[in-house]
Write a protein that holds these residues in place. Sequence first.
Motif, PDB file in Angstrom:
ATOM      1  N   PHE A  16       0.832  -1.209   0.000  1.00 15.98           N
ATOM      2  CA  PHE A  16       0.000   0.000   0.000  1.00 15.98           C
ATOM      3  C   PHE A  16       0.866   1.260   0.000  1.00 15.98           C
ATOM      4  O   PHE A  16       0.637   2.197   0.750  1.00 15.98           O
ATOM      5  CB  PHE A  16      -0.949  -0.021   1.200  1.00 15.98           C
ATOM      6  N   THR A  68      -0.981   2.747  -4.821  1.00 14.33           N
ATOM      7  CA  THR A  68      -2.279   2.460  -4.209  1.00 14.33           C
ATOM      8  C   THR A  68      -3.339   3.425  -4.719  1.00 14.33           C
ATOM      9  O   THR A  68      -3.121   4.645  -4.778  1.00 14.33           O
ATOM     10  CB  THR A  68      -2.194   2.555  -2.675  1.00 14.33           C
ATOM     11  N   MET A 104      -6.767   5.141  -3.916  1.00  8.74           N
ATOM     12  CA  MET A 104      -7.623   5.466  -2.780  1.00  8.74           C
ATOM     13  C   MET A 104      -8.968   5.969  -3.294  1.00  8.74           C
ATOM     14  O   MET A 104      -9.021   6.891  -4.112  1.00  8.74           O
ATOM     15  CB  MET A 104      -6.978   6.547  -1.915  1.00  8.74           C
ATOM     16  N   PRO A 126      -1.811   5.905   2.402  1.00  8.17           N
ATOM     17  CA  PRO A 126      -2.672   4.737   2.651  1.00  8.17           C
ATOM     18  C   PRO A 126      -2.344   3.999   3.940  1.00  8.17           C
ATOM     19  O   PRO A 126      -3.249   3.559   4.658  1.00  8.17           O
ATOM     20  CB  PRO A 126      -2.422   3.856   1.421  1.00  8.17           C
ATOM     21  N   LEU A 185      -4.823   3.255   7.131  1.00  6.24           N
ATOM     22  CA  LEU A 185      -5.002   1.946   7.764  1.00  6.24           C
ATOM     23  C   LEU A 185      -4.720   2.018   9.259  1.00  6.24           C
ATOM     24  O   LEU A 185      -5.485   1.470  10.072  1.00  6.24           O
ATOM     25  CB  LEU A 185      -4.077   0.924   7.092  1.00  6.24           C
ATOM     26  N   PHE A 187      -9.178  -7.353   4.562  1.00 10.58           N
ATOM     27  CA  PHE A 187      -8.111  -7.533   3.588  1.00 10.58           C
ATOM     28  C   PHE A 187      -8.576  -8.584   2.587  1.00 10.58           C
ATOM     29  O   PHE A 187      -8.833  -9.732   2.956  1.00 10.58           O
ATOM     30  CB  PHE A 187      -6.820  -7.985   4.278  1.00 10.58           C
ATOM     31  N   LEU A 239     -13.433  -0.196   5.870  1.00 12.14           N
ATOM     32  CA  LEU A 239     -12.245   0.001   5.039  1.00 12.14           C
ATOM     33  C   LEU A 239     -11.897  -1.323   4.376  1.00 12.14           C
ATOM     34  O   LEU A 239     -11.738  -2.346   5.047  1.00 12.14           O
ATOM     35  CB  LEU A 239     -11.060   0.484   5.890  1.00 12.14           C
ATOM     36  N   CYS A 286      -9.136  -3.248   2.041  1.00 12.85           N
ATOM     37  CA  CYS A 286      -7.758  -3.217   1.557  1.00 12.85           C
ATOM     38  C   CYS A 286      -7.569  -4.407   0.616  1.00 12.85           C
ATOM     39  O   CYS A 286      -7.479  -5.554   1.066  1.00 12.85           O
ATOM     40  CB  CYS A 286      -6.776  -3.296   2.724  1.00 12.85           C
ATOM     41  N   ARG A 292      -5.702  -1.631  -3.921  1.00 14.66           N
ATOM     42  CA  ARG A 292      -6.749  -0.639  -3.704  1.00 14.66           C
ATOM     43  C   ARG A 292      -7.023  -0.500  -2.215  1.00 14.66           C
ATOM     44  O   ARG A 292      -6.900  -1.447  -1.446  1.00 14.66           O
ATOM     45  CB  ARG A 292      -8.057  -1.049  -4.387  1.00 14.66           C
ATOM     46  N   MET A 293      -7.420   0.693  -1.813  1.00 14.68           N
ATOM     47  CA  MET A 293      -7.903   0.935  -0.462  1.00 14.68           C
ATOM     48  C   MET A 293      -9.186   1.768  -0.584  1.00 14.68           C
ATOM     49  O   MET A 293      -9.172   2.862  -1.151  1.00 14.68           O
ATOM     50  CB  MET A 293      -6.858   1.668   0.380  1.00 14.68           C
TER      51      MET A 293
END
Length: 812
Positions: free
Chosen positions: A380, A385, A387, A404, A408, A420, A490, A492, A498-499
Amino acid sequence: MAHDTQHCSFVLVADFDIDRGAQLTYQFPQPLGTDEGLLANLMLPDGAERQPADWTVFFLNQTPFNTIQPVLALDNDDDGAADEEGSKMLYVINLVRTKLDKTARRGAVVKAMAICTRYPFVQIFKPVLLLALDDYFMNPSQDCLARLFDAVNAMDFSKMPILTRFEKLIMRHSERQDLHIGRYEDGSPFGGDPGTATHQQQQPQTSTFPSTGRPTHRTTNSGDSRVSFDEGLRGRAGNNGTSASYKSANQMRSPTSPSEASFSLDGSAVWVGDESGLDQMGFVATATAAAASASSSSISSAAGRGRRSTDASSSSSHGAYVRPEGAQSLTGAASVALKDSHFYHTAINYNEHLLPVKVPLSTFPEEVGEGSLTLLCTTFSPTITTMTGPLHPHLHTNGMLTPPVIVLFNALITGKRIIFLGHQKLAENVSNHVLAACALGSGCGVVLRGFIKRAFPYATLINREQWESVPGYIAGVTNPIFEDVGSWDLLCDISTNRMVVHKDIYVNHPATWTPSSNQLIFRTGTIKAESSVGTEEDVVRVQTKEGAQQKPELTARPDSADNVFVEDILSAIASHYSEAHIRAKFTEYAMRFVRVASLYEEEITGSTTIGYPSHPYIERPGEKPRLGSGVYFSDEVAGAKELAMNAGRIEGWRRTECYRLLQADWQHELATKPIQGFDLLHQLARLRYAKVISDAEAELIFRSIAENLRTYEQVTELLAWLPPHLHGLQPLSFGLFHQQEAVRELAVDLFNELRAHPIGVQFLQALNHFQRYAYVRQAHAREMRMKDTNSLTIPHSAYMSRTPSNRSESSL
C-alpha cells in the motif's frame, strides 16, 4: 507433565471430500468441543485445490463462537487450570497440501494439518508440520498425530530465558548477536541437548556473566530479531521478579570508577582497537569452541580483577557464544558453531529427523506469526495504491494526501471494520497482511493492545455473521463476494493495491465528530458521506486556551508529519533496512501518537489518564526546580499543527476498547516501572532535540537520571529508550562536553554505572572514538584526583599509632 507446559495443545487434521466438502477428520488428543465444520473450513481455504500448498493462521478461544470446550484431562488440575483452555487464546498454524492422484475422483487429494499452541511465534512449527503432513499422506492414521503431538511437546524449553519488557526492547532494536547472553543458563544461547529433551521446568538463570566459553566477533548480520515468546510463558518461571534474577549482577557491580589500568595508552581498547579489555568479562567471541574451552578458566579469574578497558573500538557489533569442547552440543542439523542470542536454540525430534528450532525471544502478544510491515507498506505504497471513498475525520489526518498506510493505522486504532481481500491469492498472503496490520496498530505490541483479539487472519463465509458481529474486526478473505456484501468500513485489496473507504461509513458510525465546547482543536465545515476524495477542503482552526488567536490551517499538506514519516519508511525499505528497523519506526510512531493524545486529553478535560501531565521545565526563585514532562515539541507552532492533525483520530480512539486497555496499562506502568519520579522520555527528547537547555535544567536532567541508575532493571529501562537507530548513548554523551563541571561529573557517574553492567558495556562500544575519549579522559582524571586526595589523607588511627618522633618525621 502439567498441562500448562505443553507446547502443542492439539493437533487437527482435515480432508476435502468431493461429496461432503471440508471435513474435520481427527482431533488429538481429544475433541475440542467446538464447531467441526468451522474448523474444517478454516483449515481448507477457498481455492486450496488449485494450490500445491498453502498456510493459514487462525485463533481459538477468541470469541464465544470459537471457544473450545474439551471434556477430558483438565479436571484434575489442582491450581485452578481446569477451565484454562476456555480462557486463554490458542494460536493455530495450519498447512494444507494438494497432491495429484489419478485414482481420486477429481484427480487430486487435499489434506490439512494444524497445530494449536499458546505461543504466538507459530512459524517455528512450519518445518515439523511439513514432515508430519507428508507422513500422514503416506499413512493416514491417528498415529501420525500422536507422533507429532509427542515430538513437539518433547521440545526442551527448560533453559529458555524469560526477558523483561525492557530487555525485549533492547534486543529487538539491536543486531548484536551477544545481547543478554548472561540470561542463558550456561552463558550461551543454547538450549539443552535436543537429543535428550527434558520437561523439567527451571527458574530463569540468575548469572549475569557467562560461565563457559570465550566468544569472538563475526561480521554476519543477525537474524530477524523482532519476535519472541509470549508473555504467557511467565507462568513457567513462577512469580519471581527480575530483581531476584539479577541479584548476583548487582552484587558484581563495580563500586568505583574504572581503574587506572583501564586508561593506559598501550592497553586501552579506546586507543588501539584492542578487544582484550572486554574479553575478560566474556563479551568478545572466540572463533572456535576449542579456544573457548581453553580460556574459560582464565576468564573466571579475570572477572574478579575487573576490565582492562572502558570500551572496545571493534568495527564489528556482532558476536555470539559457542559451547566449549567436552560439553553437550547439538547434533545433526541443529549443530551450529555460533548462535544468535536473539533466539533460543532447541530442536524437535520427529521420526528420527532432528529439526533445529529458533525460538525468537523479543516478541509481544500482539505480534503473531510472520506478518511483515515491510510487505504491508510496499503493498500500500502511495505511488501504487488507489484510494477511493469519502474523506473521514478519523481516517484522513492529512485530508486527501493522507498516505494509505496511515489511513489503515487510523482505521485500526479507531475501531473501524477492516477487510483484507486477496482474490486468487494464497490464504497465507492474506493472513500475513492481517497479522502485519495488528502489529501496525499496536506499535508492534509495545504500545497498544486489543488488536489480535478482534483479528481473523483467515475468515470464511461459513461463520460470517459471527465474526462480523465483533466490533472493529480485522479480517482476511479470499472470496470477492465480501466486497459486495459491504459490511466493512475500510477495504484493503492486496490483489489490486486498492484501499476503499465505504461510502456509508457515516451511517455505520454516526457519532464520528462531536467537538466539545472546551475543545482546544476543532474543525469547521462538514465532510459529507457522498463527497468524493479531493473535492473538499477540511479547514482546521487552532485556538489558544485564552481564545485570543485563531489560525486557519489546511489539513492536506504535502509536508505533513505523516507524509514525511511514510517517505522515511519507504526510503528505508528501498535501502534494504531490516524488518526489525521498520518495526522500530512504527513503534516510535505509535508512542508519539499516545503522548500527543495525552496532551490533547489534558487540554480538553483538564487531566489525562494515559500519560504524564504536560508542562515545561520550571525554575522559580525560592522554589525547587521541576523537570518538564509530557510530549515534547520543538516549538509551539509545530505543537499546534501536530495536535490539529491528530485531533480527529484521537476523538475516535478515545471511544474504543484499545483506549481503555491503555488506561489500565498506564496505571500499571506508573506503579511498576523501575525509574520513578520523572518522565524519562521527555528528558531524553530534550537532550536529543532541544535547541537551548539552561545549565540548571541540564544539571537536573543528568542528576535525576544518574541518581535513578542503581539497579539492573533501571539500567535496562534507560537503555531501552536509547536504541542504536536513534544513536544510542549519544544524547547522554553530550553531558561530557557541557560547560558546567557539575554536568560533566554527573555524565561520568552515569557512564560509570552503565559500565558496571554487561549490557551497558555493549552500548558503550557503540560510542564513537571522540565520545569514548571524552569519557575515558574525564573518568581517569577524576580517578587520579581521588587517589591524590587519598594519598594526602592519613587515617587517624594510623597517625595515632606512630611515636611522636615518627609523626614529626612524617610531617617533614
